[in-house]
Scaffold this motif. Sequence first.
Motif, mmCIF file in Angstrom:
data_model
loop_
_atom_site.group_PDB
_atom_site.id
_atom_site.type_symbol
_atom_site.label_atom_id
_atom_site.label_comp_id
_atom_site.label_asym_id
_atom_site.label_seq_id
_atom_site.Cartn_x
_atom_site.Cartn_y
_atom_site.Cartn_z
ATOM 1 N N ALA A 66 -3.912 9.652 -1.311
ATOM 2 C CA ALA A 66 -3.558 10.498 -0.178
ATOM 3 C C ALA A 66 -3.544 9.698 1.125
ATOM 4 O O ALA A 66 -2.630 9.860 1.957
ATOM 5 C CB ALA A 66 -4.537 11.666 -0.081
ATOM 6 N N ASP A 67 -4.525 8.828 1.315
ATOM 7 C CA ASP A 67 -4.583 8.033 2.551
ATOM 8 C C ASP A 67 -3.380 7.109 2.681
ATOM 9 O O ASP A 67 -2.783 6.990 3.763
ATOM 10 C CB ASP A 67 -5.872 7.204 2.584
ATOM 11 N N ASN A 68 -3.003 6.460 1.593
ATOM 12 C CA ASN A 68 -1.885 5.518 1.650
ATOM 13 C C ASN A 68 -0.539 6.231 1.775
ATOM 14 O O ASN A 68 0.365 5.733 2.458
ATOM 15 C CB ASN A 68 -1.901 4.613 0.428
ATOM 16 N N GLU A 71 -0.159 9.038 3.362
ATOM 17 C CA GLU A 71 -0.111 9.519 4.737
ATOM 18 C C GLU A 71 0.237 8.397 5.709
ATOM 19 O O GLU A 71 0.996 8.605 6.668
ATOM 20 C CB GLU A 71 -1.445 10.150 5.127
ATOM 21 N N LYS A 72 -0.273 7.215 5.483
ATOM 22 C CA LYS A 72 0.059 6.084 6.361
ATOM 23 C C LYS A 72 1.559 5.863 6.418
ATOM 24 O O LYS A 72 2.126 5.593 7.479
ATOM 25 C CB LYS A 72 -0.632 4.816 5.849
ATOM 26 N N VAL A 73 2.200 5.994 5.262
ATOM 27 C CA VAL A 73 3.637 5.744 5.196
ATOM 28 C C VAL A 73 4.415 6.859 5.895
ATOM 29 O O VAL A 73 5.277 6.596 6.739
ATOM 30 C CB VAL A 73 4.097 5.622 3.725
ATOM 31 N N PHE A 74 4.114 8.109 5.561
ATOM 32 C CA PHE A 74 4.961 9.163 6.120
ATOM 33 C C PHE A 74 4.686 9.425 7.604
ATOM 34 O O PHE A 74 5.574 9.904 8.319
ATOM 35 C CB PHE A 74 4.936 10.438 5.281
ATOM 36 N N ARG A 75 3.500 9.125 8.089
ATOM 37 C CA ARG A 75 3.247 9.288 9.527
ATOM 38 C C ARG A 75 4.138 8.361 10.350
ATOM 39 O O ARG A 75 4.665 8.739 11.393
ATOM 40 C CB ARG A 75 1.776 8.999 9.841
ATOM 41 N N LYS A 76 4.301 7.126 9.895
ATOM 42 C CA LYS A 76 5.184 6.195 10.585
ATOM 43 C C LYS A 76 6.623 6.697 10.567
ATOM 44 O O LYS A 76 7.342 6.636 11.561
ATOM 45 C CB LYS A 76 5.108 4.810 9.942
ATOM 46 N N ASN A 77 7.048 7.229 9.413
ATOM 47 C CA ASN A 77 8.408 7.736 9.294
ATOM 48 C C ASN A 77 8.666 8.873 10.267
ATOM 49 O O ASN A 77 9.747 8.973 10.868
ATOM 50 C CB ASN A 77 8.666 8.235 7.869
ATOM 51 N N LEU A 78 7.700 9.765 10.410
ATOM 52 C CA LEU A 78 7.904 10.917 11.282
ATOM 53 C C LEU A 78 7.933 10.500 12.752
ATOM 54 O O LEU A 78 8.599 11.134 13.575
ATOM 55 C CB LEU A 78 6.821 11.963 11.025
#
Length: 618
Positions: A70-72, A74-81
Motif C-alpha cells: 500500500a505504501d509503495n 501510494e507513492k507512485v499514484f500521489r506523484k501522478n495526481l
Amino acid sequence: MKVLGISPLDKDATVSVVVDGEVLFAAGEERFSRVKQQDGFPRLALQAALEYTGLNMSDFDQVAYPFLTADNEEKVFRKNLADEKAFIKRFQPKDLGAQVKEALTRVQDRNEPIHGLTHPNAMMEKGALHSSYYSVAGTQRLASNRAALAGSRKWAEQARASFVHWEQELASGLEEFGWNEPVKRMDHHLTHAANSFYASGYDRALCITLDGYGTGLAGSVSIGQNGKIHRLHGISYPNSLGTLYEHVTSSLGFKPSRHEGKIVGLASYGDPTILGGILLSRIEQRPGDFSIYEANNVYFSRYLATRFPKIDVAAAYQYVLEVVATDFVRHWVEQTGIDTVVLSGGVTANVKLNQRIFEIDTVKHIFVYPNMGDGGCGTGAALYQSWPGGAKSSISNAYLGPDYSTAQMVAALQDAGLAYREPEHLAAEVAALIHAGQVVARFDGRMEYGPRALGNRTIMYHAREPEVNQWLNKRLGRTEFMPFAPVTLYEAREKCYHNIRGAEHTAEFMTVTFDCTDFMREHCPAAVHVDGTARPQLIQRHVNPGYYDILQEYEKLSGIPSLINTSFNMHEEPIVNSPADAVRAFLEGNLDYLILGPYLVKHPAMEHSPNEQHKTHD
C-alpha cells in the motif's frame, strides 16, 4: 519452481498454480462462492487448487501478488495526481457549449426498435437538479476542473484504504493456510504483460497492456523476447482508457467493471461522429502516449448522457477508445518494427478494439490473453516468477479449473429427481436436437478459466434464427445489445470470417471480432451483430473432442459449421462450476436439454418429442 499466484483481491479474486511456467490450475473464487466477481481472499478457490493439484502450501517456493505494498502504490499514484493538476491547468479545451450545440443539430430521428431500449433515441432521464449539476460540474471550466481534481482526491483516498485493507486480508488469508513467508509483490502491468507474452508462444512480441489502474499506470508497452520482458513506456494514471470507459458505462445506467460489453453492443447502433470530435478534443495525443483532460470527472459523461441518445454516447466513447488505443499501438509497432502484438488488461476485453488493433497495417499477428482482466494477473505473476527461460508453445486451451466425476454428476441428477440417459452416439444425437431447434446446455471436463464460456460450461443453439437473441436472453434473465457469439469449426474459419489469418489462435478464446463473410451473414444471422461482425470461438478437435464432434455432426446435417455458444449461467451469476450448479441453471433457465458428462437429460417441463421444435420461446 512452484508458484502460487493470487490476483488482486478487490474484485474477481483468482488462484493460479504454476510450475516451471506451466499453469496446472486456475479458477476464480466467484465460481465457488456463486457471487459474480467475488472479492476478498479466495479461500474456496485455493482449497480447490490444492485438492486438484495434490500440493500443500509448504510445496510452494513462492506466493506472487500483482500489486506493490500500500505504501509503495501510494507513492507512485500521489506523484501522478500532482502531474495531473499541472496538466489540467495548462490544457486549453475547446468551447464545449458551442460544440454541444452543433452536435445536437446532427442527432438523427430514429424509429427502428432496439431490443433493450424503450426508444432508439432513449436518453438518461434525470431530475432537473441532477441535470443542472451535471451541466455545471461537467462543462463549466472552473467547476469541472474542481470536480475532476476532487474526483482524483477521492479516488486516492479510496485506493489507499483499499490497498491497506486487501494487504491485511491477503496476509491473514495466507496465514490461515499456513503460509508465513513473505509475498513476492510485483508491478501490476508487468503481470499483465507476462500473462499475454508467456501464453502466446511467440519468441518476440510487443506487449501492450491497458486497464483502469495498476502500480501508477493505466497502460504500458514492453518488448517480450527470449523469455524476458523489457518495458519501453508506461501511460501514467489517471490518463486511463479503462476509467474513461467505466465512466460512460456508469453514466448510461450500467455497472462499471462488469457491463462494459453492453456499451460495445450499443455503440454499433449509434453515430460516433456526433460526439466523437468533442471527446477527442479533450485528449492530448502525443507519439506513443496521451493525456486525458479531467480524467476523473464522471459528470462530463453524465452530462452527455442526459443530452444525447444513449447509442450516440456509446458510439462516441467506443470510437475514441479505438482511435486513441490504435494510434498508441501503431506508434510502438512502427518504432520497434515488431509486427506481433500481445494484449492484456481489462480494456482489452473490448473485442471490437482488439479487431481495430489487428487491422493496423503493420500488425501481422495478435494474441489476447484469455483472462485479460485483473483475474488473470495472478497467473501472470506466477508465470513471470517461475518462467524457466526462452519460449514455449502457446497455450492450447483455457480449461484450467476443476472437473467432476460421473458419480458426482449422477448424484446431482438424482438429488434433483431428473431422469437421464447415456447415449451411444451423444454428439450425433445432440446435433440432431440442436438442428431441430432445441436449446442444449453442455457441462463436461475442466471448467474454463476467465470470462468466456468455451464449450465446457456452454449453452448451444443453432444460429439460423435471429430472434433467439431476444427469447433466450429473456429466459436466462439477461439484457444484451450484442448477439450471441458463435463457435466455428477451425477448418471453416475463412469461410465464415474475413481477415482472420494471424489471429486464428486468439480467436480460439473468443477475444476478438471479425467482419463476417456473406456465408456467415446468410446462414448464421443470430451470431452476426448489426455492424456485420461476430466474436467467434474457433474449435479444433484435439482441444475439445466432445464439443468439436457436436459441431461437426451439426455441420453434416445443416451444412453450417457454426453454432451459438453462450455462457451457461443465469443473469448476474457466474458461469456454472459444479454438476449441482449446472442442474440448477438448467432447470431455472428452462433449457430443453442438458449434457452432463456422458449423460443426456431432457427438461421435465418439455411436452414435445425430441425432434419437434420447442415452442416456448417467449
